[in-house]
Scaffold this motif. Sequence first.
Motif, PDB file in Angstrom:
ATOM      1  N   GLN A  13       0.834  -1.243  -0.124  1.00  9.67           N
ATOM      2  CA  GLN A  13       0.024   0.033  -0.005  1.00  9.67           C
ATOM      3  C   GLN A  13       0.807   1.244  -0.053  1.00  9.67           C
ATOM      4  OE1 GLN A  13      -2.854  -0.015   3.087  1.00  9.67           O
ATOM      5  NE2 GLN A  13      -3.166   2.273   3.235  1.00  9.67           N
ATOM      6  N   ARG A  14       0.265   2.318  -0.806  1.00  6.92           N
ATOM      7  CA  ARG A  14       1.129   3.762  -0.948  1.00  6.92           C
ATOM      8  C   ARG A  14       0.123   4.517  -0.348  1.00  6.92           C
ATOM      9  NH1 ARG A  14       3.604   6.742  -6.297  1.00  6.92           N
ATOM     10  NH2 ARG A  14       4.242   8.573  -5.170  1.00  6.92           N
ATOM     11  N   ARG A  15      -1.039   4.785  -0.967  1.00  5.04           N
ATOM     12  CA  ARG A  15      -1.912   5.783  -0.598  1.00  5.04           C
ATOM     13  C   ARG A  15      -2.611   5.527   0.750  1.00  5.04           C
ATOM     14  NH1 ARG A  15      -5.383   6.380  -6.024  1.00  5.04           N
ATOM     15  NH2 ARG A  15      -3.570   6.648  -7.655  1.00  5.04           N
ATOM     16  N   TYR A  44       6.048   2.717   1.008  1.00  5.49           N
ATOM     17  CA  TYR A  44       5.049   1.819   0.940  1.00  5.49           C
ATOM     18  C   TYR A  44       5.038   1.049   1.937  1.00  5.49           C
ATOM     19  CZ  TYR A  44       5.377   2.660  -4.197  1.00  5.49           C
ATOM     20  OH  TYR A  44       5.583   3.607  -5.317  1.00  5.49           O
TER      21      TYR A  44
END
Length: 380
Positions: free
Chosen positions: A260-262, A274
């Motif tokens: 996941q980044r957002r 991330y």
Amino acid sequence: MPLDRPLNSLGFAKAPADTRVVVAMSGGVDSSVVAAQLAEEGYDVVGVTLQLYDHGAALAKKGACCAGLDIHDARRVAEEMGFPHYVLDYENIFKDAVIDEFADSYLAGATPVPCIRCNERVKFKDLLETARDLEADCMATGHYIQRKDGAHGPELHSAEDANRDQSYFLFSTTPEQLAFLRFPLGHLPSKAATRELAAKYGLAVADKPDSQDICFVPNGDYASVIEKLRPDAIDPGDIVHVDGRVLGRHEGVIHYTIGQRRGLAIGGLSEPIYVVKLDVDAKQVIVGPKEMLATRIVPVREINWLGDAPITSRDEWHISVKVRSTRPPREAILRPISDTEAEVELLTPEQGVAPGQACVFYETVGTRILGGGWIWAGGR
């Protein structure tokens, strides 16, 4: 019965009218077309729909498998095509076999795939036994996958339409189950072809949208479901960079997945970061640069093997694997540790390999599925 009687379309040497087939009907267009097609061909069709979770809650949610409105749609198709239809209450079985594990896996930092467990523990286990109790010759579903007769018995193959292929979700189908199952849609070239058949049979569900979410997870909001199921198990903690810096706080590891980044709500960094690890015991979400997501060695257990020779008959198998449902198969080397455990080496490292996901095995040439297992620890 003459020994030279030709096989019908389901593979039995008898007339369709003498062949009973239970169709697992979700209320969607795929399983409805299967039921309608078999009924038109003259088979002794019995439709069965599973009520998997609270009916009152289900009525308010469209587009999810086995919800209240979908039960109504399945029943209507059966009435239109003139075959019996039954609704079975599997709510307790589904909760015990699928929902509870889903919640516990997320709390343990994994990323589970409940649709696989549902096929494995409910549809192809309890429902299949119900089909046998109904003296059915076989059970048919609307899955996009192919069953082909091989030299050593039935084989599982990818669907003709790669965009609809559901082999990732069906790897745990056993040879015994495969002998009883039929997948009439697997050879179709596209979903459009399925909808054309639905229109041909005059089905009201011909234009019904596909289900997008896990059936018991409204709008894909996993965290809110887990908070309801395990309200005392959600602990806040730190978001920590791999170099040890504490970058912020989180409201529970269930809100994060590997890769996941957002949504990290961390600013002021010079490079994108991330989620690279979830440390449940320390209540930490560990973040780092993208290159730290690359994984080459993947530990796999609970293997269901569908090859002709035993998995342990070789030290290495050169195969292709999927580590996520949305990714194409990639070349790999499978090294068995036992009949149910192995190490998979990806020839090209993959990013975002997460515990709780499936690793599905394919032939490097051809469409055959050789089985698969569950990724149980972070790779390297």
